[in-house]
Structure formats: structure tokens, C-alpha cells
Design a protein around this motif. Structure first.
Motif, short mmCIF file in Angstrom:
data_model
loop_
_atom_site.label_atom_id
_atom_site.label_comp_id
_atom_site.label_asym_id
_atom_site.label_seq_id
_atom_site.Cartn_x
_atom_site.Cartn_y
_atom_site.Cartn_z
N LEU A 192 7.00 -6.49 8.47
CA LEU A 192 7.32 -7.89 8.64
C LEU A 192 8.19 -8.12 7.53
O LEU A 192 7.96 -7.72 6.81
CB LEU A 192 6.10 -9.13 8.71
N PRO A 193 8.96 -9.40 8.33
CA PRO A 193 10.04 -9.68 6.42
C PRO A 193 9.56 -10.62 5.60
O PRO A 193 8.87 -10.69 5.79
CB PRO A 193 11.32 -10.99 8.07
N ALA A 194 10.69 -9.91 4.88
CA ALA A 194 9.80 -11.10 3.10
C ALA A 194 9.66 -11.89 4.39
O ALA A 194 10.66 -12.53 5.01
CB ALA A 194 11.57 -10.97 2.34
N GLY A 195 8.56 -13.50 3.39
CA GLY A 195 8.03 -14.17 3.26
C GLY A 195 7.52 -14.51 4.70
O GLY A 195 7.13 -15.43 4.83
N THR A 196 6.47 -14.01 5.28
CA THR A 196 6.00 -13.55 6.59
C THR A 196 4.92 -13.40 6.27
O THR A 196 4.59 -12.59 5.54
CB THR A 196 6.86 -12.92 7.82
N LEU A 197 3.87 -14.45 6.18
CA LEU A 197 2.54 -14.09 6.40
C LEU A 197 2.12 -12.78 7.26
O LEU A 197 1.60 -12.74 8.11
CB LEU A 197 1.50 -15.35 6.52
N GLY A 198 1.33 -12.10 6.64
CA GLY A 198 0.30 -11.02 7.64
C GLY A 198 -0.56 -9.69 6.26
O GLY A 198 -1.45 -10.71 5.81
N ASN A 199 -1.39 -9.23 7.20
CA ASN A 199 -1.75 -7.93 6.66
C ASN A 199 -1.64 -7.21 5.75
O ASN A 199 -0.68 -6.42 5.58
CB ASN A 199 -2.53 -7.68 7.72
N ILE A 200 -2.09 -7.31 4.31
CA ILE A 200 -1.87 -6.84 2.87
C ILE A 200 -2.18 -5.40 2.93
O ILE A 200 -2.87 -4.78 3.79
CB ILE A 200 -1.62 -7.48 2.07
N VAL A 201 -1.33 -4.43 3.17
CA VAL A 201 -2.16 -2.91 3.88
C VAL A 201 -1.22 -2.04 1.92
O VAL A 201 -0.34 -2.15 1.92
CB VAL A 201 -1.30 -2.17 4.57
N VAL A 202 -1.64 -0.79 2.11
CA VAL A 202 -1.40 -0.11 1.26
C VAL A 202 -1.45 1.51 1.68
O VAL A 202 -1.91 2.09 2.38
CB VAL A 202 -2.59 0.34 -0.62
N LYS A 203 0.53 1.78 1.02
CA LYS A 203 0.49 3.05 2.68
C LYS A 203 0.01 4.74 1.38
O LYS A 203 -0.66 4.72 0.49
CB LYS A 203 2.03 3.66 2.40
N LEU A 204 -1.40 5.23 2.65
CA LEU A 204 -1.39 6.31 1.36
C LEU A 204 -0.72 7.29 1.20
O LEU A 204 0.17 7.66 1.49
CB LEU A 204 -2.89 7.10 2.89
N PRO A 205 -1.12 8.14 -0.17
CA PRO A 205 -2.63 8.54 -0.65
C PRO A 205 -2.64 6.86 -1.33
O PRO A 205 -1.68 6.70 -1.91
CB PRO A 205 -2.58 9.43 -1.24
N LEU A 206 -3.80 6.03 -1.79
CA LEU A 206 -4.55 5.78 -2.80
C LEU A 206 -4.12 6.30 -3.99
O LEU A 206 -4.10 7.06 -3.69
CB LEU A 206 -6.09 5.09 -2.15
N PRO A 207 -3.90 5.60 -5.29
CA PRO A 207 -3.23 6.16 -7.21
C PRO A 207 -5.14 6.86 -7.39
O PRO A 207 -6.59 6.15 -6.54
CB PRO A 207 -2.75 4.77 -7.25
#
Length: 637
Positions: free
Chosen positions: A439-454
Motif C-alpha cells: 500500500l502507498p504511504a499513509g494508507t491503512l493496512g496490515n502490518i507485516v515483517v518480511k522474513l526472516p525475522l531477526p
């Protein structure tokens, strides 16, 4: 000073292995790693495979050997019992060794699970470290959990032993722990071999069942005899602990924390995120039963050579809303980490902060808030009265340390109220739509973290790889699903607006309850608030706001509620369809201070609900139902 954050984050992006290999130099390893990260191991990869180490050694032994033997390691401060005790690193090591001896004598060793059911006393920390010393896997269950909830965790973790205290203490009441443990064992299919009990002077438990042990007496014998037990070498990828997520229903969800990556991440965070130096006093005003207590009461401060504070009390009522300032002054605390709900409680009782001037806070540098969304009004209140930086940061039980924060140790970035700032090294944070598209900046959506996790994040769930994949990885392939919703602005600042379950759909518009709560909390008479979506035949859902007023407010509730409706209309817009504001005396919360919005929503919609295991006071749910009914919201069909 200008911040080094952008350069450090870019260095991690350019070469993650080199970045974490450098961070790993802050830890003692008995054998070095074969690889920094192996993507072929585990569910999504594993950190520092091939390395051997021991967490207790890194928290205690090495500091004693390297000149910190006489430095304070742990300060116990209980305004409930008026007890105070300081343990040096040497004294804490002696106590941990004695406890480990007692455990080893009863056959507890590498890979065995041990459930800890403890209040906020030094022996809770000792028990965690004693398990780590032996290579045993601890699972801390918040003291006072009902027997059924404890039984489900006994059956999931299958512990060889349970370590508990005879009682926990709340203002005005004593909670006997041993009968709850006994009842849980009776309910559970799995039967631990031993129950090791710390007898507190306020209440003595009956040790009359097979396998019951007076842990304090046995530790005393081990100390008198000078018995020692060496640290067990464990793999960096071996589990250190299991922590069951709060609010679990049905089959418990046990977050696994590995040994090596956990130490590397926490040690890195103390200097770079929290800006604290070895030898300084760091206080996390949480409970050992929660992830903040694991990471920042016990492990991170001791890994870093700091002094940590174990506080048995409340932000208000033990004895007043000035107790936090008293602890900071008495123990020369440089940084406090607590939940926003604690500050909202203080603000409600002492809105002008008059207690602050009673104490010398000259050593105090930084306030850190996490555990739930920190509303801008609470942050401003703390900034104005404490005259120190107030740093919101965001993370989860699953991650074990901050996903997003403002790295004081690298040079503080500008604060944007309502945002916990930017992603920490190791976290590539994105916002996606429900189909997984960016989604573009400023747009509400699902927060995810690209794998791998640290390093430091969960590699899996206890004995449940498939459940780990389905709960966290399958919905957005290649990403970890945080189950939080929010926006990233053009500067890369993240704002957490709600759990994805708390995004409400009003006549086709996706709206954030967090944004509405921010507006409500900005009203001068409001101490704290919660917004939920309730079912509506016409619009699908309608927002309903619950507000708790500050002490001393004598205005008409109807007038304040009308002002709140107008504020939301003016600041968010008519699209919010916000028409319901209800004044209540208090909000239902978990013992860690999280507001139980999901349960409130079930009540408002007339649904059956299960009493949350972590609720602080079940009577509040009846008060919420009565308030809804009085307003005209039918909670029963």
C-alpha cells in the motif's frame, strides 16, 4: 547529536549476516557458530547454528569474573510489604547456583521444562536463571492464574517440576498460590515430579503432597555447604523458554524463545535502543509473567551488566500516585520502561503531577512506553511534567524485543506523537492490503515483517510448527503477520492504529478504532478510553466509545459525552458515524494493563464470551454490560 540510525539500518540492509555477527561479539560463546543464519533450518531459518553458550553464564558468571562481582545486579522494592533488598552480581550468582543445585538434585536438566508460578519477588528471577544454568526450559505463568488455565499449560509444556511461591500479594489481599497449583495438577493429565515452594512470611503453604519441597530451606542447605553447579552448554538454537500468550483460549499457544539469538538481540537493544550503559539502573515496571518482564526485567539488563529493579507494587495505591517517582529517586533509575496504562492511571489520580516535585529525579533520563498504543495526550502529559524524552515503541510477545522504536542510543530521532517511530535493524516492516499487495504511504493496512525475522524472535510455537505457519506465515507468504493494522508515512514512521480485529467497517468504510481513541483521549476531562465496533443492521458496525474521566471532574457526563461525539465528528468526520460515548468508572483490562476490547465487543453484540484468563477484575465486565444497557444498547437477545 544527529542520529546514526539511518546509517546503522542501511548497514543491516546491506549485509545482515555481517551486522548480526558483529552484534554477537557482545556475547560469550563456548563454541562459535557455523553460520550466522541458516535459511534451511526450522520453519523459516535459524540464528547462529553450531554455536554453544549459556544464558546464565552471560547474565551472571562473566560479570563476576570481569569485575562486577560487587555491583548491584538486582534491587527488590516492595511497597506492599515494605521490604527492600539489593543483591550484588556475586550474591545473585550464589543464590541462583543454590537453586540450581536443588533442582539438579531432583533430576532437572537440559531440555526439561519447568513451570514458574511466581509473584514479583527476587526468587522469580533466580528461578529463571537457574533453569537457564541447567539448560532447562522455563515457562513462566503469571501468578494468580486460575487452576484451569495453569492446567492447560502443564499439559502443553509437560514440566518435570513447578516452582511457585506460597502466595502473591495485592493491595489489601493475599492470594494463596499453592492451592491453585495443587488444583491445576489435579486437573492436568501430566503430573510433575516436584513442586518447589518459596515460603513467604505473609502466608505459609501446606507442603503435604508427594514431591512438595521447601525450596528456601533446601537452598539454605546448598549455600551452607558451598555447593556449586556449572553452566550447561546448550546450542544457540536450543529453547531458553516457552511463554504462553495472554488471552489464550483453548489450546495454549506457546511462544518459543531460542538461546543465542535472544541474547544477541537483547544485548544490542540495551545500548542502541534504550541508551543505557553497563552499571546503570534500568527499571521495567512490568511483571515477570509477561514478555516485558522476561526481556527487560531479567535478561537484557543482566546481559548488559546493568542493575535491574524488581518492583512489587502498583502505579497507584501502593501507597499513592507518586510511587514510581519514589522508586526512581531512591534507586537512581536512569530509564523506566512501563505500559501507557500505568501512566494513564497516574494521570487520572494526579492530573497535575504534583507528586513529581517531591522527589529528586535528576538521574532520570528517559521514559519508554510499550505494551499497547500510547495515545498522544498521555505522552504529552509525561513530557511536560517529567521534562525527559518519552519514547513510544512497539513489539510483541512473539518478537521479544522492539520491532519499531526510537533508538536513543544511536541518537534520538524526532518524535511524532502517536507513532513509535521507525523499524529497528532486523525488521523490514511493510503495510499490505488484504490481498497481500503493498500500500502507498499513509494508507491503512496490515502490518507485516518480511522474513526472516531477526534474532530474538520466535522460531516457532512449542511442538506446533504447523500452527506457527498457519497463525503467522500463511496469510501473507514471505512475511510474518503481526495482526496489527497501521500506516507508514513518507518519512518511514509507523503508526499502529489497532489490532486488525479492531478495524471496523462502517457503511463500507474501514476505520481505525485507534484513531478515534486518540481523539477521545485528547479531551481535557478524559483519563483513558476504548472504542469498539458494535453490530448495526444498517451500517454493519457502529463505533462505541467508553471513557473514564480524570479524578475531580464534576461536570455532567451527558455534556462531556456530547462534546466527545462532536470532537470525533470534527476531527475524523461524519464518516465515522460516531454517536455513542459512554462514561464508565473503569475499563476491563488484563493484569498487564491491556484493555479487553474484544470481550467488550462480544458483550455489546450479545454474544457468549469466555471469561478472559488474564482479566484483572471480572466484575468490570458486569459494569460494562450495565452501562451499555443504561445507554440503550441491548446486550442480550
Amino acid at each position: 547529536m544527529s542520529s546514526r540510525y539511518h546509517a546503522i539500518y542501511a548497514a543491516w540492509q546491506a549485509d545482515p549476516d555481517a551486522f548480526w555477527a558483529e552484534a554477537a561479539k557482545g556475547i560469550d560463546w563456548f563454541h562459535p557458530h557455523d553460520k550466522v543464519f541458516d535459511p534451511e533450518l526450522g520453519v523459516y531459518g535459524r540464528w547462529f547454528p553450531g554455536a554453544t553458550t549459556n544464558t546464565c553464564h552471560n547474565c551472571l558468571d562473566r560479570h563476576v569474573e570481569q569485575g562486577r562481582a560487587d555491583q548491584a545486579a538486582l534491587i527488590y522494592d516492595s511497597p506492599i510489604t515494605q521490604a527492600r533488598r539489593t543483591y550484588s552480581y556475586k550474591e545473585l550468582l550464589d543464590q541462583v547456583q543454590a537453586m540450581a543445585v536443588v533442582m539438579a538434585d531432583r533430576g532437572i536438566g537440559k531440555g526439561d521444562r519447568v513451570i514458574l508460578y511466581m509473584p514479583m519477588i527476587p526468587e522469580a528471577v533466580m528461578a529463571m536463571l537457574a533453569c537457564a544454568r541447567l539448560g532447562a526450559i522455563h515457562s513462566v505463568v503469571f501468578g494468580g492464574f486460575a487452576a484451569h488455565e495453569l492446567a492447560t499449560r502443564i499439559d502443553d509444556a509437560t514440566p518435570k517440576a513447578i516452582i511457585c511461591a506460597s502466595c502473591g500479594l495485592e493491595p489489601g489481599r493475599t492470594i494463596a498460590y499453592k492451592p491453585l497449583v495443587d488444583a491445576a495438577i489435579d486437573l492436568a493429565a501430566h503430573k510433575p515430579d516436584n513442586v518447589l515452594v518459596i515460603q513467604r512470611p505473609q502466608f505459609a503453604a501446606n507442603l503435604d503432597r508427594p514431591g512438595d519441597v521447601d525450596l528456601g530451606v533446601e537452598m539454605g542447605k546448598a549455600l551452607a555447604e558451598g555447593r556449586k553447579v556449572p553452566c550447561t552448554l546448550v546450542e544457540a538454537t536450543d529453547p531458553l523458554y516457552i511463554l504462553y500468550t495472554s488471552g489464550t483460549t483453548g489450546q495454549p499457544k506457546g511462544v518459543v524463545r531460542d538461546t543465542g539469538g535472544h541474547m544477541v538481540a537483547l544485548k544490542w537493544s540495551m545500548e542502541n535502543l534504550y541508551g543505557v550503559a553497563p552499571g546503570e539502573v534500568f527499571w521495567a515496571a512490568s511483571d515477570v509473567g509477561w514478555v516485558v518482564g522476561h526481556s527487560y526485567i531479567v535478561y537484557a539488563p543482566l546481559l548488559h551488566g546493568c542493575t535491574t529493579v524488581v518492583f512489587e507494587g502498583k502505579p497507584v495505591g501502593t501507597p499513592d500516585a507518586g510511587v514510581f517517582w519514589r522508586v526512581i529517586a531512591d534507586h537512581k533509575v536512569v530509564a523506566l520502561f512501563t505500559a501507557p496504562t500505568a501512566f494513564r492511571a497516574i494521570k487520572k489520580e494526579d492530573p497535575n503531577g504534583r507528586f513529581i516535585s517531591d522527589y529528586d529525579l535528576s538521574h532520570f533520563r528517559t521514559l519508554f512506553l510499550a505494551g499497547e498504543r500510547a495515545d498522544p495526550d498521555t505522552i504529552r502529559w509525561a513530557e511536560e511534567r517529567l521534562q525527559v524524552p518519552v519514547i513510544d515503541h512497539w513489539w510483541q510477545t512473539e518478537t521479544g524485543w522492539a520491532i519499531v522504536g526510537n533508538p536513543v542510543g544511536l541518537g534520538q530521532l524526532p518524535v511524532k506523537h502517536g507513532s513509535p517511530t521507525v523499524a529497528m535493524p532486523g525488521y523490514d516492516v511493510r503495510v499490505l492490503d488484504d490481498a497481500g499487495h503493498p500500500l502507498p504511504a499513509g494508507t491503512l493496512g496490515n502490518i507485516v515483517v518480511k522474513l526472516p525475522l531477526p534474532p530474538g524472535c520466535l522460531p516457532t510455537l512449542w511442538n506446533a510448527d504447523a500452527r506457527f505457519r498457519s497463525a503467522y506465515l500463511d496469510e501473507f507468504p514471505g512475511y510474518y503477520k503481526t495482526a496489527d493494522a497501521g500506516v507508514i508515512d513518507a518519512d518511514g514512521y509507523l503508526s499502529i492504529m489497532a489490532r486488525t480485529d479492531d478495524i471496523i467497517n462502517v457503511a463500507g468504510h474501514r476505520l481505525s478504532t485507534g484513531a478515534m481513541e486518540e481523539v477521545l483521549s485528547g479531551h481535557p476531562d478524559v483519563a483513558e478510553c476504548a472504542v469498539i465496533g458494535i453490530a448495526d443492521q444498517l451500517k454493519g458496525q457502529l463505533p462505541c466509545g467508553f471513557v473514564v474521566l480524570k479524578s475531580g471532574v464534576n461536570r455532567s457526563h451527558a455534556d462531556i459525552e456530547a462534546e466527545l461525539v462532536k470532537r470525533v465528528r470534527d476531527l475524523i468526520g461524519p464518516v465515522a458515524a460516531f454517536k455513542i460515548a459512554i462514561t464508565v468508572d473503569r475499563l476491563p483490562k488484563t493484569r498487564s494493563g491491556k484493555i479487553l476490547r474484544g470481550t467488550m465487543r462480544q458483550i455489546a453484540d450479545g454474544q457468549d464470551y469466555r471469561m478472559p484468563a488474564t482479566i484483572d477484575d471480572p466484575a468490570i465486565l458486569t459494569e460494562i454490560e450495565a452501562a451499555l444497557n443504561a445507554y440503550g444498547v441491548r446486550t442480550k437477545a
